[in-house]
Scaffold this active site. Structure first.
Site, PDB file in Angstrom:
ATOM      1  N   GLU A 267       0.837  -1.180   0.000  1.00 61.17           N
ATOM      2  CA  GLU A 267       0.000   0.000   0.000  1.00 61.17           C
ATOM      3  C   GLU A 267       0.886   1.248   0.000  1.00 61.17           C
ATOM      4  O   GLU A 267       1.806   1.368   0.797  1.00 61.17           O
ATOM      5  CB  GLU A 267      -0.877  -0.027   1.259  1.00 61.17           C
ATOM      6  CG  GLU A 267      -1.700   1.206   1.486  1.00 61.17           C
ATOM      7  CD  GLU A 267      -2.037   1.391   2.962  1.00 61.17           C
ATOM      8  OE1 GLU A 267      -1.445   0.701   3.815  1.00 61.17           O
ATOM      9  OE2 GLU A 267      -2.885   2.233   3.246  1.00 61.17           O
TER      10      GLU A 267
ATOM     11  N   ASP B 217       0.099  -1.151   6.358  1.00 59.35           N
ATOM     12  CA  ASP B 217       0.390  -0.616   7.689  1.00 59.35           C
ATOM     13  C   ASP B 217      -0.440  -1.304   8.761  1.00 59.35           C
ATOM     14  O   ASP B 217      -1.512  -1.837   8.491  1.00 59.35           O
ATOM     15  CB  ASP B 217       0.082   0.890   7.725  1.00 59.35           C
ATOM     16  CG  ASP B 217       1.106   1.681   6.923  1.00 59.35           C
ATOM     17  OD1 ASP B 217       2.220   1.162   6.724  1.00 59.35           O
ATOM     18  OD2 ASP B 217       0.770   2.793   6.478  1.00 59.35           O
TER      19      ASP B 217
ATOM     20  N   ASP C 121      -2.300  -0.151  10.873  1.00 55.56           N
ATOM     21  CA  ASP C 121      -3.318   0.761  11.413  1.00 55.56           C
ATOM     22  C   ASP C 121      -4.666   0.490  10.737  1.00 55.56           C
ATOM     23  O   ASP C 121      -4.805  -0.458   9.968  1.00 55.56           O
ATOM     24  CB  ASP C 121      -2.891   2.222  11.220  1.00 55.56           C
ATOM     25  CG  ASP C 121      -2.657   2.549   9.750  1.00 55.56           C
ATOM     26  OD1 ASP C 121      -3.034   1.722   8.887  1.00 55.56           O
ATOM     27  OD2 ASP C 121      -2.092   3.622   9.462  1.00 55.56           O
TER      28      ASP C 121
ATOM     29  N   ASP D 123      -6.297   2.091   8.402  1.00 54.16           N
ATOM     30  CA  ASP D 123      -6.284   2.159   6.939  1.00 54.16           C
ATOM     31  C   ASP D 123      -5.662   0.901   6.333  1.00 54.16           C
ATOM     32  O   ASP D 123      -6.135   0.377   5.331  1.00 54.16           O
ATOM     33  CB  ASP D 123      -5.506   3.393   6.466  1.00 54.16           C
ATOM     34  CG  ASP D 123      -6.258   4.675   6.781  1.00 54.16           C
ATOM     35  OD1 ASP D 123      -7.475   4.585   7.029  1.00 54.16           O
ATOM     36  OD2 ASP D 123      -5.614   5.745   6.800  1.00 54.16           O
TER      37      ASP D 123
END
Ligand code: 28G
Length: 652
Positions: free
Chosen positions: A437, A510, A512, A514
């Protein structure tokens, strides 16, 4: 020591050898000695209670996982018969528990004794594989007890009191010298017993886990409730409603079909506005994952009935082609349950029904009931057919889109996407592609990788939610096309696992929200359009570290979880390095790592942690993706923890 065979009657030799053979070759009887086989033992015992319910005599079953992994099952059926066989002088109950196949699984009074689990081997097998097992029976005005150790009788059936109730209670401790582990998974048992309750209308099943268990901090608690009670008067209708609980319904009340006869049949059908097809089939309460003749009969009938109805009511014109089965099954959730006296199970996992007479029987029952239903519910019929017709249009558009992709490929010589940094290795299965990403992380990955076997495909921008789009949109989507082309094995019905260009497809995002989002979008895409890729175990999640601990003169320490960090602090403290001498870096994203760090922590096969995505439960996966792709964010985060099994250092 050798057995002295002449001391036994012929029958008892067989008994002895039977149960000894079970202990020698447990896999032959319960599939395996893994936790799966362990759970299977519970199902075998509970199946006897379910058989008693099917015979019409048992209303309640309770299952308890007791401290020490003891299993207790209790039912309020008639109680296993206690009468003594005049020749063997052994009670009927003891025979059931000591003689292979004596459980009446082969044709008993309910007529469907074949129901027992995958193997239908019954109580004696569980007894043989238990350190100890005890049975308490209430019937004929008395309470009777018997006990066994490793399958051998240590207390023959004995009357220990009076009772005006009836029922059977079995407690056992599985043998830890046979099973790899005795740790029952509450969730697994709960799911199976919920399923049995759906399949057996009106039967009440309680399950409770009274073991002490640890929460994530390692403290012993009993906080999260581990008990449940199931009883569904609606049977399969309740099952369909349960499966569709997060979906928008077209017919809020499922279409229900029930027919008794040579092959009793029960079906529930509920349409939703989703695009996937979810049909679950059962034979004698066993989930037939590979389908078979009952499923064929069902599909044949559904396709014919809807086409006939559509033609008779002018919904499709004379010159128009028929709707295809897949168009009609878009958005359909169905459960098919049949009871077959002598089921033939075929296929790789022996979960495909082979009895050929079942096809016609199911087709006839479904044809009759479904056509009546449609005539009586024209509004539902119309709503479903409208959806079928747009599914059929989308299929046509998807075919064209697919052909376009194919043509483009053959013209340009199977083009790889421009953003892909491919690897040089010639053995596809040894190669890996990292789907990354963001452009900056993609850049680091390109520099940090080992280009002999690692390819990098950066993704950026907003990813399409495949759960909310049909196939035609997906094939043409500019975010997904690079993924399809890089993997190189096609998509949907065309997907060919033998053509994959990489043995590992690794999603690197990541740690997180997102990142979780993009992971889930990609996983949903693979699940709906490249399912064999997941089934075959080719999909992985990269696990970047969350923290780095460093100190001058010391090698950096990377921590992948909060637990890792706590442990690292502790270990260093014991080595005389206190917390305040350590620099802690918290990684917010992959982009914060330089290429070397990314290689060291996340990409080097010798050091990285990969999570292998497994698909052991299509029902659960469908629920998960439906839920995840809805509008809430939190479930997405939970998904990773719940559904991915952590496989550490998979490569070493
Ligand atoms: C609690 C844990 C597991 C069971 C029964 C009830 C009967 C039975 C079980 O009979 C032998 C063979 C065919 C008749 C049947 C009782 C008929 C009349 C039963 C259980 C005898 C087995 N009265 N409940 N077995 N049959 N529950 N629960 O095992 O001819 S096993």
């Amino acid at each position: 020591m050798e057995k002295v065979e002449h001391e036994y009657g012929a029958e008892q030799i067989q008994v002895l050898e039977g149960l000894e053979h079970v202990r020698k070759r447990p896999g032959m009887y319960i599939g395996s000695v893994s936790v799966r086989g362990l759970h299977h033992c519970v199902y075998e015992i509970v199946d006897n209670s379910v058989d008693e319910a099917l015979a019409g005599y048992c209303k309640n079953i309770s299952i308890t996982i007791e401290p020490g992994n003891i299993i207790c099952v209790e039912d309020d059926g008639r109680g296993i018969p206690v009468d003594i066989h005049p020749k063997t002088k052994i009670s009927a109950a003891e025979t059931v528990y000591t003689k292979l196949n004596a459980g009446g699984k082969f044709g008993g009074d309910s007529g469907y004794k074949v129901s027992g689990g995958l193997h239908g081997v019954g109580a004696s097998v569980v007894n043989a594989l238990s350190t100890w097992l005890e049975v308490i029976i209430q019937r004929d005005g008395g309470i009777f007890q018997m006990k066994f150790e490793r399958g051998k009788t240590v207390m023959p059936l004995t009357r220990i009191g009076d009772s005006d109730k009836t029922g059977t209670k079995v407690r056992f401790l599985a043998d830890d010298t046979i099973f790899e582990s005795l740790e029952y998974e509450y969730e697994v048992l709960e799911k199976r017993f919920r399923e049995i309750a759906f399949l057996t209308k009106g039967l009440r099943i309680k399950i409770e886990d009274t073991r002490e268990h640890e929460n994530q901090e390692g403290e012993e608690t009993q906080s999260s409730e581990r008990k449940a009670e199931f009883c569904f008067e609606g049977g399969l209708n309740s099952f369909a409603e349960y499966l569709n609980k997060n979906k928008e319904k077209i017919n809020p009340l499922p279409i229900y079909i029930e027919k008794d006869g040579e092959v009793p049949i029960e079906v529930a059908i509920q349409y939703t506005t989703a695009y996937s097809e979810n049909i679950y089939t059962f034979v004698n309460n066993i989930n037939t994952i590979e389908g078979g003749t009952h499923l064929e009969g069902f599909k044949r009938a559904v396709t014919k009935v809807f086409n006939d109805y559509a033609r008779n009511h002018g919904i499709i014109k004379e010159k128009d082609p028929n709707l295809q089965g897949e168009d009609i099954r878009e958005g359909m959730t169905a459960i098919i349950s049949v009871k077959v006296k002598d089921p033939q199970f075929e296929g790789q996992t022996k979960t495909k029904l082979g009895n050929s007479n079942v096809t016609g029987i199911v087709a006839n029952a479904v044809t009759e009931a479904l056509s009546t239903y449609l005539e009586e519910n024209p509004n539902v019929a119309k709503a479903i057919l409208e959806k079928c017709i747009s599914a059929s249009r989308a299929r046509e558009a998807a075919r064209k889109a697919r052909e376009l992709v194919r043509k483009k490929n053959s013209m340009e010589g199977s083009t790889l996407p421009g953003k892909l940094a491919d690897c040089s290795g010639k053995d596809p299965l040894a190669n890996e592609v990292y789907i990354v990403e963001g452009d900056s992380a993609g850049g680091s990955a390109k520099q940090g990788r080992d280009r002999t076997f690692q390819a990098i495909l950066p993704l950026w921008g907003k990813m399409l939610n495949v759960e909310k789009s049909r196939a035609d949109k997906i094939y043409g989507n500019d975010k997904l096309q690079p993924v399809i082309l890089a993997i190189g094995a096609g998509i949907g019905a065309d997907f060919d696992i033998t053509k994959i260009r990489y043995g590992k497809v690794i999603i690197m995002a990541d740690a997180d929200v997102d990142g979780a989002h993009i992971r889930t979008l990609l996983l949903t895409f693979f699940f709906r359009y490249m399912r064999p890729l997941i089934e075959n175990g080719n999909v992985y999640l990269a696990q970047p570290p969350l923290y780095k601990l460093s100190k001058k003169g010391m090698d950096d320490i990377y921590c992948y979880t909060d637990d890792d960090l706590t442990k690292a602090y502790k270990e260093l403290e014991e080595k005389g390095i206190p917390r305040d001498q350590l620099a802690l870096q918290r990684y917010k994203g992959l982009g914060e790592m330089n290429p070397d760090q990314l290689w060291e922590t996340t990409m080097d096969p010798a050091r990285r942690i990969l999570i292998k995505v497994r698909l052991d439960d299509a029902m659960k996966a469908d629920e998960t993706f439906t839920l995840l792709m809805g509008d809430e964010i939190e479930p997405r985060r939970e998904f990773i923890e719940q559904n991915a099994k952590y496989v550490k250092n998979l490569d070493v």
